[in-house]
Scaffold this motif. Structure first.
Motif, PDB file in Angstrom:
ATOM      1  N   GLY A 103       1.029  -1.519  -0.239  1.00 59.41           N
ATOM      2  CA  GLY A 103      -0.137   0.036  -0.244  1.00 59.41           C
ATOM      3  C   GLY A 103       1.281   1.527  -0.347  1.00 59.41           C
ATOM      4  N   HIS A 136      -2.131   1.912  -2.313  1.00 59.24           N
ATOM      5  CA  HIS A 136      -3.358   1.564  -2.028  1.00 59.24           C
ATOM      6  C   HIS A 136      -3.234   3.315  -0.757  1.00 59.24           C
ATOM      7  CE1 HIS A 136      -6.990   1.854   1.322  1.00 59.24           C
ATOM      8  NE2 HIS A 136      -7.144   1.993   0.083  1.00 59.24           N
ATOM      9  N   ARG A 140      -4.785   6.695  -0.527  1.00 56.43           N
ATOM     10  CA  ARG A 140      -5.674   7.394  -0.057  1.00 56.43           C
ATOM     11  C   ARG A 140      -5.086   8.460   0.996  1.00 56.43           C
ATOM     12  NH1 ARG A 140      -9.183   6.365   4.581  1.00 56.43           N
ATOM     13  NH2 ARG A 140     -10.990   5.713   3.668  1.00 56.43           N
ATOM     14  N   LEU A 174      -2.245  -2.665  -8.608  1.00 60.24           N
ATOM     15  CA  LEU A 174      -2.353  -1.650  -6.832  1.00 60.24           C
ATOM     16  C   LEU A 174      -1.740  -2.533  -5.688  1.00 60.24           C
ATOM     17  CD1 LEU A 174      -5.158   0.123  -5.794  1.00 60.24           C
ATOM     18  CD2 LEU A 174      -6.244  -1.982  -6.275  1.00 60.24           C
ATOM     19  N   THR A 176      -2.269  -2.825  -1.684  1.00 62.67           N
ATOM     20  CA  THR A 176      -2.542  -2.865  -0.477  1.00 62.67           C
ATOM     21  C   THR A 176      -1.913  -3.405   0.886  1.00 62.67           C
ATOM     22  OG1 THR A 176      -3.860  -4.537  -0.151  1.00 62.67           O
ATOM     23  CG2 THR A 176      -5.035  -2.915  -1.193  1.00 62.67           C
ATOM     24  N   GLY A 183      -4.246   3.256   4.872  1.00 60.51           N
ATOM     25  CA  GLY A 183      -5.016   1.673   4.093  1.00 60.51           C
ATOM     26  C   GLY A 183      -6.049   1.031   5.130  1.00 60.51           C
ATOM     27  N   VAL A 191     -12.093  -0.595  -1.091  1.00 57.91           N
ATOM     28  CA  VAL A 191     -11.050  -1.849  -1.879  1.00 57.91           C
ATOM     29  C   VAL A 191     -11.198  -2.217  -3.116  1.00 57.91           C
ATOM     30  CG1 VAL A 191      -8.359  -3.571  -1.779  1.00 57.91           C
ATOM     31  CG2 VAL A 191      -8.849  -2.317   0.517  1.00 57.91           C
ATOM     32  N   LEU A 194     -11.520   0.307  -6.447  1.00 56.74           N
ATOM     33  CA  LEU A 194     -10.085   0.481  -6.641  1.00 56.74           C
ATOM     34  C   LEU A 194      -9.448  -1.132  -7.316  1.00 56.74           C
ATOM     35  CD1 LEU A 194      -8.766   1.987  -4.267  1.00 56.74           C
ATOM     36  CD2 LEU A 194      -9.345   3.208  -6.373  1.00 56.74           C
TER      37      LEU A 194
END
Length: 515
Positions: A103, A136, A140, A174, A176, A183, A191, A194
């Motif tokens: 992430g 992520h 964010r 992507l 996380t 995250g 999630v 995304l």
């Protein structure tokens, strides 16, 4: 037009007399390799050919360049960390590092987007290549901030737009890190939305699960649900079942993943060959302590009442939180990097607290305050049988999870690939050398869409490693974490020799790859 069979071929570099592990898992074969223009040409042994440079690799094995599926080396060559840290990966044969994991990526943050990140690396040069996921947590933080709340519909739409642009530009997937704030403040629906963008670009959802300890099976179920709902391929980062309540859990998680694959799910994982993890010391504190960002965390650490709340949270747990210390103890957490307190590096929190006659949480708070929150740790949290179970799983590939920071970083950054080849493949015979090579080359290239890499075949990129299977071994330890391995004779990136006989040459043909 067919080649003239009587013509003598000429190459920039010719590797003569070695055996080839081609990255597919096929048996070793004898052959010569010609290299011109950064590409490979496979030749039958003894084929008439000339070259600007001929290297006799008799008795050695030539493999594709290793691809590290999981690093945190996004800015290592950009932030002045030093050559020893920057070159630790390539010295063990890594020709591509996949960063932006858990992430946390360098964009959209220090760099506005993937293109700016690539340009920054191009301006300083690299010995090897880099591919990057979009983190992520970083995404964010850029859009929502560090508040412990759900994203609004408008914020989620903006995150999707940013993600779409970076995928179009070449980001690899992507990622996380659902134990790390901000995250961890996201719910499954966020999630999934995304990951749906990733699916549209045919890029993987790469996840550090929300829990790798006592609730690992529940966290794995969430990851599977996200992948199934979004349509994105799933890649589980550094799969483990850690902490005393998780030990032995791979006996359940791996069969579950195998069943999903048998049912047609595109699912893989990576693993590093050690029983210790590494992360930030601040991650040992409950999620609510981070609400508002790093500065608010430091404010709370100055407050005795807030410290007491944190102490209670660790002792009693917090719903939905992976409580590393509660699953192990401060005696399993050692300081890896603390720039202003180097004498503490290598020592456990429990040992430091005992020496000072202090409470462990107070030691942690004071250390984080004195270091402006920047302290890394090593957590001895896993069991060897679990590590070996994941290592020999066919759909597991190799990733170091290297954290190249000053101090005493985890030896996996300098030792992972040589350790798999030497200790696990040759010495323990947990897997064959060709299977070990596949897990660190062809399998990883396929997962991250690194076209023309991870294999030795005509026309492939000339990222190569020449190694001695009889002597290859890691030397990095927790006390001396950056010792270079032995048995790695040569590493080529884009056809240029970047490592020769255990030393870097100074060549910088590497670049940020678009996937």
């Amino acid at each position: 037009m067919p080649l003239n069979p009587t013509a003598v071929l000429h190459y920039e570099l010719l590797l003569r007399g070695g055996e080839i592990a081609d990255g597919t898992g096929a048996p070793l074969t004898a052959g010569d390799i010609g290299i011109t223009g950064g590409r490979i040409r496979l030749l039958a042994p003894g084929t008439a050919a000339t070259a600007d440079q001929v290297v006799d690799v008799s008795g050695l094995v030539v493999t594709p360049g290793f691809i590290d599926a999981h690093t945190h080396s996004d800015e290592t060559t950009l932030n002045g960390t030093g050559d020893e840290q920057a070159h630790a990966a390539v010295l063990q044969g890594v020709t591509v590092e996949v960063c932006g994991n858990c992430g946390d990526s360098a964009f959209p943050g220090p760099y506005p987007d993937f293109a700016a990140f690539a340009d920054a690396h191009a301006s300083v040069g690299r010995a090897n290549h880099l591919a990057s996921l979009v983190g992520h947590g970083t995404l964010r933080a850029a859009v929502v901030g560090h508040a412990a709340r759900p994203a609004t519909a408008a914020e989620l739409a903006e995150m999707c737009e940013v993600l779409d642009r970076d995928f179009t530009a070449g980001a690899a997937g992507l990622s996380t890190g659902l134990i790390y704030t901000p995250g961890s403040y996201a719910d499954t629906a966020e999630v999934t939305a995304l990951a749906t963008v990733a699916a549209r670009h045919r890029k993987p959802y790469v996840t550090h699960l929300r829990d790798e300890m006592s609730r690992v099976e529940e966290a794995l179920a969430e990851a599977v649900a996200i992948a199934q709902a979004s349509g994105a391929p799933l890649h589980v980062s550094h799969h483990k079942t850690a902490g005393k309540y998780g030990w032995g859990g791979t006996e359940r998680t791996l069969p579950r993943l195998e069943r999903l694959r048998a049912e047609g799910m595109d699912l893989t994982c990576d693993v590093y060959p050690y029983t210790a993890a590494s992360t930030a010391l601040a991650a040992m504190l409950p999620p609510w302590a981070h609400d508002g960002g790093p500065e608010r965390l430091l404010e709370r650490l100055r407050d005795a009442g807030e410290r007491a709340r944190m102490r209670t949270a660790i002792a009693e747990g917090v719903p939905g939180w992976e409580n590393t210390v509660g699953n192990g103890g401060w005696d399993r957490i050692s300081v890896a990097g603390a720039a202003r307190h180097r004498a503490l590096q290598g020592r456990t929190i429990a040992d430091i607290a005992e020496e000072r006659g202090a409470d462990a949480l107070d030691v942690v708070a004071e250390l984080l305050l004195a270091e402006d929150g920047d302290v890394t740790i090593i957590s001895h949290s896993m069991r060897e049988d679990d590590v070996q179970r994941v290592l020999r799983t066919p759909f597991a590939m190799i990733g170091s999870d290297g954290v190249p920071k000053p101090g005493l970083p985890h030896p996996r950054w300098a030792g992972t690939f040589a350790r798999v080849l030497g200790h696990y493949a040759r010495d323990l015979q947990l897997l064959s050398i060709q299977e070990a090579v596949r897990k660190m080359t062809g399998a990883t290239a396929a997962r991250f869409n690194l076209v023309g890499r991870g294999v030795v075949r005509d026309g492939a990129h000339a990222d190569l490693v020449v190694l001695d299977p009889a002597t290859v071994a890691d030397r990095a330890t927790f006390a001396e974490p950056l010792l270079t391995p032995v048995g790695i004779h040569m590493v080529l990136v884009a056809g240029e020799v970047v490592v020769r006989d255990g030393a870097v040459t100074g060549a910088r043909p590497g670049r940020v790859l678009a996937c």
